[in-house]
Design an enzyme around this catalytic site. Structure first.
Site, PDB file in Angstrom:
ATOM      1  N   SER A  69       0.782  -1.232   0.000  1.00 42.08           N
ATOM      2  CA  SER A  69       0.000   0.000   0.000  1.00 42.08           C
ATOM      3  C   SER A  69       0.813   1.280   0.000  1.00 42.08           C
ATOM      4  O   SER A  69       0.293   2.334  -0.366  1.00 42.08           O
ATOM      5  CB  SER A  69      -0.938   0.015   1.210  1.00 42.08           C
ATOM      6  OG  SER A  69      -0.185  -0.037   2.423  1.00 42.08           O
ATOM      7  N   HIS A  93      -5.836  -3.809  -1.780  1.00 40.31           N
ATOM      8  CA  HIS A  93      -5.609  -2.793  -2.803  1.00 40.31           C
ATOM      9  C   HIS A  93      -5.690  -3.335  -4.226  1.00 40.31           C
ATOM     10  O   HIS A  93      -5.388  -2.608  -5.177  1.00 40.31           O
ATOM     11  CB  HIS A  93      -4.255  -2.118  -2.565  1.00 40.31           C
ATOM     12  CG  HIS A  93      -4.231  -1.275  -1.334  1.00 40.31           C
ATOM     13  ND1 HIS A  93      -4.633   0.037  -1.315  1.00 40.31           N
ATOM     14  CD2 HIS A  93      -3.878  -1.583  -0.056  1.00 40.31           C
ATOM     15  CE1 HIS A  93      -4.512   0.520  -0.083  1.00 40.31           C
ATOM     16  NE2 HIS A  93      -4.063  -0.445   0.695  1.00 40.31           N
ATOM     17  N   LYS A 113     -12.087   0.273  -0.523  1.00 42.52           N
ATOM     18  CA  LYS A 113     -11.174   0.935  -1.464  1.00 42.52           C
ATOM     19  C   LYS A 113     -11.813   0.957  -2.851  1.00 42.52           C
ATOM     20  O   LYS A 113     -12.670   1.781  -3.116  1.00 42.52           O
ATOM     21  CB  LYS A 113      -9.819   0.257  -1.407  1.00 42.52           C
ATOM     22  CG  LYS A 113      -9.197   0.385  -0.009  1.00 42.52           C
ATOM     23  CD  LYS A 113      -7.945  -0.378   0.164  1.00 42.52           C
ATOM     24  CE  LYS A 113      -7.378  -0.174   1.566  1.00 42.52           C
ATOM     25  NZ  LYS A 113      -8.237  -0.732   2.642  1.00 42.52           N
TER      26      LYS A 113
END
Length: 391
Positions: A178, A206, A237
């Protein structure tokens, strides 16, 4: 106690590591108003622009009207509304998994999964740059732990060779790291987990929604879904919602449901969140153009920063750092970019190793090329003024 805490805060301030909250008053995806100033949003994890999608908002509102504002209890008491069943069924089909379980956040998911699966008599192997939630889950488990150098499979294998063959072994990694924007060597990790009879857990926080034919994640992108034992990910996300999930075989889900303290002893997600999750899983599988746009933006942005002379590390994804080094210069660059209308946040230790402070850009498919070019001009201007790149 007060004097000690004030001393710690003073030390953080002296090292330019003291954090302060910023007030965000509005957001339409590409732009936000932060501390009263309109800025291009290059700092959020809203990778596919779904957080502002009217379909998610409508689904969340409908769920709230039907079931109320709060879940009122944990899932094992009376908080397990049928919304959970629908969302987990959608999740299973999406990930082609035998079973699935939804949690309240990525942090509590990693904390609970790892601490439930391993203990004092077990061994865990963790990439040096894994997320803090993985590190804290390992600490909580009290298992024997080894950190292998980032993406260094030779180092990992040397540690596996040293480990007792009679102990249970867990290998855990992020799929996309990340703060660096590079990806794990998943195929090599699968080879090692088989060779040394370990369990492999991959955090897809992610990469969920972004990679794979239908956005399933990097594990599916590399066709390793039958080889990775535990796939964890988040809805907060690319999917634009909140919460987290784990998928795997039924034995895993049954076990976690009965042993995972961060699942058992917490109130269930609000109905509105679950309604939005179900709709987001549906949308993300169908709208491939969002993923394609994000990939194009990411490639272009990385290339342009490198041409300007910035150090972006080994990023190959939509997470693009400019590695600066000193805390002071990083904070200064962040402030200067915000003055120029770009939401860019300074990332400093302990989030990243000492001497690697950076500006972390997170791209979104909701941006336009014109907006990226506008941002690149201002990033270049600030970089030259600060002497970070050549004039």
């Amino acid at each position: 106690m007060k004097n000690h805490i004030q001393s710690v805060l003073h030390q953080l301030e002296q090292k330019t590591q003291k954090r302060m909250l910023k007030n965000v008053s509005s957001s339409d995806g590409a732009w936000i108003v932060m501390n009263g100033r309109k800025m291009l949003n290059l700092a959020s994890n809203n990778y596919l622009g779904l957080a502002n999608d009217e379909r998610l908002i409508k689904a969340g509102c409908q769920a709230m009207r039907t079931y109320g504002a709060g879940a009122t209890a944990s899932r094992l008491i009376v908080g397990n509304y049928e919304l959970y069943t629908r969302a987990e069924e959608a999740l299973k089909k999406w990930k082609k998994a035998e079973a699935a379980l939804i949690f309240n956040s990525g942090y509590t998911a990693n904390l609970g999964i790892i601490a439930s699966l391993i203990g004092r008599d077990d061994i865990v192997f963790s990439d040096w740059l894994n997320h803090a939630s993985i590190i804290d889950g390992i600490r909580l488990s009290k298992a024997e732990r080894y950190r292998y150098r980032h993406n260094d499979l030779d180092h990992l294998e040397s540690l596996l060779k040293q480990a007792s063959p009679h102990k249970r072994k867990l290998i855990v990694t992020d799929s996309i790291f990340s703060m660096d924007g590079d990806i794990a060597q998943l195929e090599g990790l699968v080879t090692l987990k088989k060779r040394y009879n370990a369990i492999l857990m991959v955090d897809e926080a992610h990469s969920s929604g972004i990679y794979g034919k239908r956005g399933e994640g990097l594990v599916h992108h590399f066709h390793l879904q039958d080889e990775v034992d535990i796939q964890m990910g988040t809805f907060s996300k690319a999917l634009g919602c909140f919460g987290a999930y784990v998928t795997g075989e039924q034995w895993l889900i049954d076990y976690l449901m009965n042993t995972m303290r961060s699942f058992i002893f917490t109130t269930a997600l609000p109905p509105a969140v679950l309604g939005a999750i179900e709709k987001s899983i549906e949308i993300v599988q169908q709208e491939h153009a969002r993923r394609q746009t994000l990939q194009v933006h990411s490639h272009y942005f990385r290339d342009e920063l490198q041409k300007l002379g910035f150090d972006i590390g080994k990023s190959t994804t939509h997470i693009v750092p400019i590695i600066i080094g000193s805390n002071e210069q990083t904070v200064q660059m962040s402030e200067r970019l915000q003055e120029h209308g770009i939401a860019a946040v300074a990332i400093r230790p302990p989030t990243v190793p000492e001497g690697t402070s950076r500006i972390r850009f997170s791209l979104s498919s909701s941006l336009t090329k014109e907006e990226l070019d506008w941002a690149l001009e201002r990033i270049a201007e600030v970089g030259r003024e600060m002497g970070l790149i050549a004039s």
